[in-house]
Write an enzyme that holds these catalytic residues in place. Structure first.
Site, PDB file in Angstrom:
ATOM      1  N   CYS A  11       0.872  -1.171   0.000  1.00 28.90           N
ATOM      2  CA  CYS A  11       0.000   0.000   0.000  1.00 28.90           C
ATOM      3  C   CYS A  11       0.916   1.230   0.000  1.00 28.90           C
ATOM      4  O   CYS A  11       2.134   1.093   0.022  1.00 28.90           O
ATOM      5  CB  CYS A  11      -0.999   0.001   1.152  1.00 28.90           C
ATOM      6  SG  CYS A  11      -0.319   0.161   2.805  1.00 28.90           S
ATOM      7  N   CYS A  85      -2.128   1.438  -4.316  1.00 27.64           N
ATOM      8  CA  CYS A  85      -0.893   2.100  -4.745  1.00 27.64           C
ATOM      9  C   CYS A  85      -0.858   2.329  -6.248  1.00 27.64           C
ATOM     10  O   CYS A  85       0.137   2.813  -6.782  1.00 27.64           O
ATOM     11  CB  CYS A  85       0.340   1.348  -4.263  1.00 27.64           C
ATOM     12  SG  CYS A  85       0.479  -0.337  -4.837  1.00 27.64           S
ATOM     13  N   CYS A  89       3.517   0.236  -8.462  1.00 25.47           N
ATOM     14  CA  CYS A  89       4.100  -1.065  -8.140  1.00 25.47           C
ATOM     15  C   CYS A  89       4.670  -1.682  -9.418  1.00 25.47           C
ATOM     16  O   CYS A  89       3.959  -1.795 -10.413  1.00 25.47           O
ATOM     17  CB  CYS A  89       3.033  -1.980  -7.548  1.00 25.47           C
ATOM     18  SG  CYS A  89       3.677  -3.549  -6.968  1.00 25.47           S
TER      19      CYS A  89
END
Length: 134
Positions: A11, A85, A89
Protein backbone atom coordinates in the site's frame (compact mmCIF):
# COMPACT_ATOMS: atom_id res chain seq x y z
CA UNK A 1 12.81 -19.03 -5.03
CA UNK A 2 11.60 -20.87 -1.94
CA UNK A 3 9.18 -23.80 -2.28
CA UNK A 4 6.68 -22.08 -0.01
CA UNK A 5 4.65 -19.19 -1.42
CA UNK A 6 5.74 -15.63 -0.76
CA UNK A 7 3.02 -13.00 -0.45
CA UNK A 8 3.79 -9.29 -0.63
CA UNK A 9 1.24 -6.72 0.53
CA UNK A 10 1.76 -3.23 -0.89
CA UNK A 11 0.00 0.00 0.00
CA UNK A 12 1.18 3.58 -0.19
CA UNK A 13 2.35 4.15 3.38
CA UNK A 14 2.80 0.54 4.58
CA UNK A 15 1.28 1.72 7.85
CA UNK A 16 -2.26 0.33 7.87
CA UNK A 17 -3.83 -2.00 5.31
CA UNK A 18 -0.68 -3.84 4.26
CA UNK A 19 0.52 -4.18 7.86
CA UNK A 20 -2.85 -5.57 8.99
CA UNK A 21 -2.88 -8.02 6.07
CA UNK A 22 0.67 -9.16 6.81
CA UNK A 23 -0.22 -9.60 10.47
CA UNK A 24 -3.29 -11.67 9.62
CA UNK A 25 -1.42 -13.89 7.16
CA UNK A 26 1.46 -14.46 9.56
CA UNK A 27 -0.98 -15.27 12.36
CA UNK A 28 -3.09 -17.69 10.30
CA UNK A 29 -0.42 -19.34 8.10
CA UNK A 30 2.52 -19.45 10.48
CA UNK A 31 5.63 -20.53 8.61
CA UNK A 32 3.71 -22.00 5.63
CA UNK A 33 3.91 -18.66 3.79
CA UNK A 34 6.66 -16.07 3.55
CA UNK A 35 4.93 -12.80 4.41
CA UNK A 36 6.18 -9.41 3.28
CA UNK A 37 4.80 -5.88 3.22
CA UNK A 38 6.05 -2.61 1.81
CA UNK A 39 4.92 0.82 0.72
CA UNK A 40 5.53 3.04 -2.26
CA UNK A 41 5.90 6.07 0.05
CA UNK A 42 6.32 4.60 3.55
CA UNK A 43 5.16 6.48 6.62
CA UNK A 44 7.41 6.89 9.62
CA UNK A 45 5.28 4.73 11.92
CA UNK A 46 2.41 2.24 11.87
CA UNK A 47 -1.09 3.70 12.20
CA UNK A 48 -1.94 3.41 15.94
CA UNK A 49 -5.60 2.62 15.15
CA UNK A 50 -4.44 -0.33 13.00
CA UNK A 51 -2.25 -1.55 15.86
CA UNK A 52 -5.17 -1.24 18.32
CA UNK A 53 -7.67 -2.94 16.00
CA UNK A 54 -5.35 -5.90 15.45
CA UNK A 55 -4.50 -6.15 19.16
CA UNK A 56 -8.22 -6.53 19.90
CA UNK A 57 -8.18 -9.85 18.03
CA UNK A 58 -4.87 -11.03 19.47
CA UNK A 59 -2.55 -10.06 16.61
CA UNK A 60 0.37 -7.83 17.59
CA UNK A 61 1.74 -5.63 14.80
CA UNK A 62 3.12 -2.96 17.14
CA UNK A 63 6.75 -3.91 16.47
CA UNK A 64 6.42 -3.57 12.68
CA UNK A 65 7.87 -0.63 10.80
CA UNK A 66 6.94 0.73 7.37
CA UNK A 67 9.32 -0.46 4.66
CA UNK A 68 10.00 0.92 1.21
CA UNK A 69 9.01 -1.17 -1.80
CA UNK A 70 11.98 -2.36 -3.84
CA UNK A 71 11.69 -4.14 -7.19
CA UNK A 72 13.55 -7.26 -5.97
CA UNK A 73 10.90 -7.84 -3.29
CA UNK A 74 8.20 -7.75 -5.96
CA UNK A 75 10.11 -9.93 -8.41
CA UNK A 76 10.77 -12.65 -5.83
CA UNK A 77 7.18 -12.82 -4.57
CA UNK A 78 4.67 -15.46 -5.63
CA UNK A 79 1.68 -13.18 -5.12
CA UNK A 80 1.66 -9.38 -4.87
CA UNK A 81 -1.45 -7.83 -3.39
CA UNK A 82 -1.76 -4.10 -3.95
CA UNK A 83 -4.02 -1.90 -1.86
CA UNK A 84 -4.39 1.52 -3.37
CA UNK A 85 -0.89 2.10 -4.75
CA UNK A 86 -2.03 2.29 -8.37
CA UNK A 87 0.58 2.04 -11.09
CA UNK A 88 3.56 2.66 -8.80
CA UNK A 89 4.10 -1.07 -8.14
CA UNK A 90 6.54 -2.64 -10.62
CA UNK A 91 5.23 -5.56 -12.70
CA UNK A 92 7.30 -8.65 -13.44
CA UNK A 93 6.46 -11.72 -15.54
CA UNK A 94 5.60 -14.83 -13.53
CA UNK A 95 4.31 -12.92 -10.51
CA UNK A 96 0.60 -13.07 -9.72
CA UNK A 97 -0.96 -9.69 -8.93
CA UNK A 98 -4.21 -8.87 -7.16
CA UNK A 99 -5.61 -5.47 -6.33
CA UNK A 100 -7.69 -5.34 -3.17
CA UNK A 101 -9.89 -2.27 -3.10
CA UNK A 102 -9.96 -1.36 0.59
CA UNK A 103 -10.59 1.89 2.41
CA UNK A 104 -7.46 3.55 3.77
CA UNK A 105 -7.51 3.52 7.59
CA UNK A 106 -5.41 6.70 7.79
CA UNK A 107 -7.20 9.33 9.85
CA UNK A 108 -10.17 7.07 10.65
CA UNK A 109 -11.47 6.19 14.08
CA UNK A 110 -11.15 2.74 15.60
CA UNK A 111 -14.68 1.67 14.58
CA UNK A 112 -13.90 2.36 10.91
CA UNK A 113 -10.54 0.58 11.17
CA UNK A 114 -12.26 -2.47 12.70
CA UNK A 115 -14.43 -2.75 9.61
CA UNK A 116 -11.38 -2.56 7.33
CA UNK A 117 -9.58 -5.10 9.55
CA UNK A 118 -12.49 -7.54 9.32
CA UNK A 119 -12.65 -7.26 5.52
CA UNK A 120 -8.90 -7.88 5.31
CA UNK A 121 -9.27 -10.91 7.58
CA UNK A 122 -11.88 -12.46 5.29
CA UNK A 123 -9.74 -11.82 2.22
CA UNK A 124 -6.74 -13.44 3.94
CA UNK A 125 -8.81 -16.54 4.73
CA UNK A 126 -9.87 -16.72 1.07
CA UNK A 127 -6.25 -16.30 -0.02
CA UNK A 128 -5.16 -19.17 2.20
CA UNK A 129 -7.80 -21.36 0.59
CA UNK A 130 -6.58 -20.34 -2.88
CA UNK A 131 -2.99 -21.15 -1.88
CA UNK A 132 -4.10 -24.54 -0.54
CA UNK A 133 -2.98 -23.79 3.01
CA UNK A 134 -5.10 -24.96 5.94
Amino acid sequence: MSSKPSVLFVCVHNAGRSQMAAGFLTHLAGTAVEVRSAGTAPAETINPAAVDAMAEIGIDIADQTPKVLIPDTVETSTVVITMGCGDTCPVFPGVTYRDWKLDDPAGRDLDAVRSIRDEIGQRIRNLLTELGID
